[in-house]
Design an enzyme around this catalytic site. Structure first.
Site, PDB file in Angstrom:
ATOM      1  N   GLU A   1     -13.047  72.484  28.287  1.00  0.00           N
ATOM      2  CA  GLU A   1     -11.744  72.880  27.924  1.00  0.00           C
ATOM      3  C   GLU A   1     -11.290  72.008  26.698  1.00  0.00           C
ATOM      4  OE1 GLU A   1     -10.571  75.084  29.796  1.00  0.00           O
ATOM      5  OE2 GLU A   1      -8.561  75.032  28.788  1.00  0.00           O
TER       6      GLU A   1
ATOM      7  N   HIS B   1      -8.533  80.163  21.849  1.00  0.00           N
ATOM      8  CA  HIS B   1      -8.844  79.404  22.946  1.00  0.00           C
ATOM      9  C   HIS B   1     -10.378  79.949  23.375  1.00  0.00           C
ATOM     10  CE1 HIS B   1      -8.066  76.893  26.632  1.00  0.00           C
ATOM     11  NE2 HIS B   1      -8.938  77.867  27.224  1.00  0.00           N
ATOM     12  N   GLU B   2     -10.389  81.115  23.841  1.00  0.00           N
ATOM     13  CA  GLU B   2     -11.471  81.560  24.486  1.00  0.00           C
ATOM     14  C   GLU B   2     -12.640  81.593  23.492  1.00  0.00           C
ATOM     15  OE1 GLU B   2     -11.591  81.685  27.595  1.00  0.00           O
ATOM     16  OE2 GLU B   2      -9.475  81.758  27.884  1.00  0.00           O
TER      17      GLU B   2
END
Ligand code: ZN
Length: 500
Positions: free
Chosen positions: A293, A263-264
């Site tokens: 996001e 995700h990051e």
């Protein structure tokens, strides 16, 4: 001399101070010693005042007005966008008295540690007074900027996602509520059982770290321009496109850190892909919180939770943890990492229930900002909503309203962008599948093709375009939340073998 050339040194100074402030924020969350808080907060307060001067001083205001009058003298799209962004930043802070701005910066710098303490003690009352002050400031600041008749919460929302107000978000979250709450119920009652017990166990931290670094690199995070550290709450920050920092945390559940890292890394790859002529300017960051996001969740979910993604690398993972995963076939592993389990913690939520966590925060923020709800009401309202939408109830504040850092940083209006991001990602996903052999690329480990597509259509532009514009240019249509609903129902209908 063009007004723009005279404006430029102010912009560069403002960006330099902002970069330093960002580094302090990063440091606060990762390496700063426990007692650094108070004194560092006063340094941050002082630098924030300097930033305000450089970004929104009288001279800057005059130069910006001249730049707009001399529009023909602006030589590129980038210059025009820089002037636009600086103007918006000016309007954001112009009417805030310098003392109030600095006081607020000190307050939020301090309240991060108050929040952390309250969370540790599972006691909301410890944090409530600081939170009440933060909300007071936020409403005051929004009030300075609100147009006549404009709702304060709409002003706040606009900071994170241009063109999305309570009106459009009520519609968006309304769809989520009507479709996903009953669909979740159906999965719970009619869906098959999925075993994920093997994801929890003796996963040594040093091995998890090795895996984290491998995965970040595998999806395209460039360690020559980025670092990976540990923090309580995984996040990404960037100083410029050559210095992007991500964090993760290691727990007993191996998939927690594993998907946090992907995700990051998705956030990080976005920042690394921003054009060189835009970085270190106000245009040199992601288009919006929601678009940011969308990229992290695209990497995490559309890429990272796909069985095709794991085909070329699952043996490596098994080799790293032979005792835990040696006997587990790939299909059982990908089923497990997609298991739907309504829980209390947003950051640990599965993909299907995730937006329900966001819905709850959206509804509470509206109550706090628009209905003046007393902060002391938060624990009860929070618990009731969790029970209603997810069927679970927190037993203490640590797993309830104290789990997220955002409010302690003064970020109201931020949460909706998490759900919007997932919806943007779904729209982009369907469009990409029409244009490339998405599953095949994953199965062959050719992630570069997918990454290049995202860089070309989204990342490179920074803030030259709004999220809405990017969606339109990339997919050929305006934001359409129905892709998100369809994506979740198709995916989880298949996994759980229920009709949607
Ligand atoms: Zn994120």
């Amino acid at each position: 001399m063009r007004a723009y050339d005279r404006l430029k040194p102010y912009m560069e100074k403002a960006m330099a101070i902002k970069t330093a402030l960002t580094l302090f924020e990063w440091d606060n969350e990762t390496l700063a010693p426990q007692e650094a808080g108070e004194l560092t907060a006063s340094v941050i307060g002082l630098l924030s005042g300097e930033y305000l001067e450089a970004a929104a001083g009288e001279e800057v205001e005059q130069l910006l007005a001249r730049c707009e009058a001399e529009d023909a003298a602006l030589s590129s799209e980038a210059e025009r966008a820089i002037v636009r962004e600086m103007k918006e930043e000016l309007e954001r802070v112009r009417d805030i008295p310098k003392e109030e701005y600095q006081e607020f910066a000190r307050l939020t710098a301090r309240s991060a540690s108050i929040w952390a303490k309250a969370r540790e003690e599972q006691n909301f009352a410890v944090f409530a007074p600081a939170l009440a002050s933060i909300i007071r400031y936020q409403k005051k600041f929004a009030g300075y900027r609100a147009q006549k008749g404009e709702a304060l919460y709409d002003v706040m929302l606009e900071d994170y996602e241009k063109g999305f107000t309570m009106e459009s978000l009520d519609r968006f979250f309304g769809l989520i509520k009507t479709h996903l709450v009953p669909f979740l119920q159906k999965i719970k009652t009619e869906g098959r059982r999925i075993d994920d017990s093997f994801l929890t166990g003796d996963y040594p931290e040093y091995k998890q770290e090795k895996l984290a670094r491998f995965l970040a690199e595998y999806v395209g995070f460039d360690f020559k321009r980025g670092v990976l550290a540990v923090s309580a709450h995984p996040f990404t920050t960037n100083l410029h496109n050559k210095d992007v920092r991500i964090t993760t945390h290691y727990t007993k559940r191996v998939d927690s850190s594993l998907f946090s890292v992907i995700h990051e890394a998705g956030h990080g790859i976005y920042e690394m892909g921003i054009r060189n002529d835009l970085t270190l300017t106000p245009v040199g960051q992601g288009a919006s919180m929601g678009m940011h996001e969308s990229q992290s969740r695209f990497f995490e979910n559309m890429i990272g939770r796909s069985e095709f993604f794991w085909m070329p690398i699952y043996e490596k993972l098994r080799g790293l943890f032979p005792d835990e995963l040696g006997e587990i076939p790939l299909e059982a592993f990908t089923d497990a990492v997609n298991k739907v389990q309504p829980g209390l913690i947003r950051t640990e939520a599965d993909e299907l229930t995730y937006s329900l966590h966001v819905l709850i925060r959206y509804e509470i923020e509206k109550l706090l900002i628009e209905e003046d709800m007393d902060v002391r009401e938060i624990p009860r309202v929070w618990a009731d909503k969790y029970e209603e939408y997810l069927g679970v109830r927190p037993s203490h504040s640590g797993e309830g309203e104290l789990q997220d850092i955002h409010w302690s940083q003064g970020s109201f209006g931020y949460f909706p962008s998490y759900a919007l991001g997932s919806a943007f990602a779904a729209q982009i996903y369907y469009h990409m599948r029409e244009n490339m052999d998405f599953d095949g690329l994953l199965a062959r480990g050719e992630l570069g093709v997918i990454r290049e597509y995202l860089r070309e259509n989204i990342h490179q532009y920074g803030r030259l375009k709004t999220s809405r514009q990017i969606l339109k240019d990339t997919t050929g249509e305006d934001f359409n939340p129905l892709y998100y609903i369809r994506y979740l129902k198709e995916k989880y209908g298949k996994i759980y073998r229920v009709k949607n």
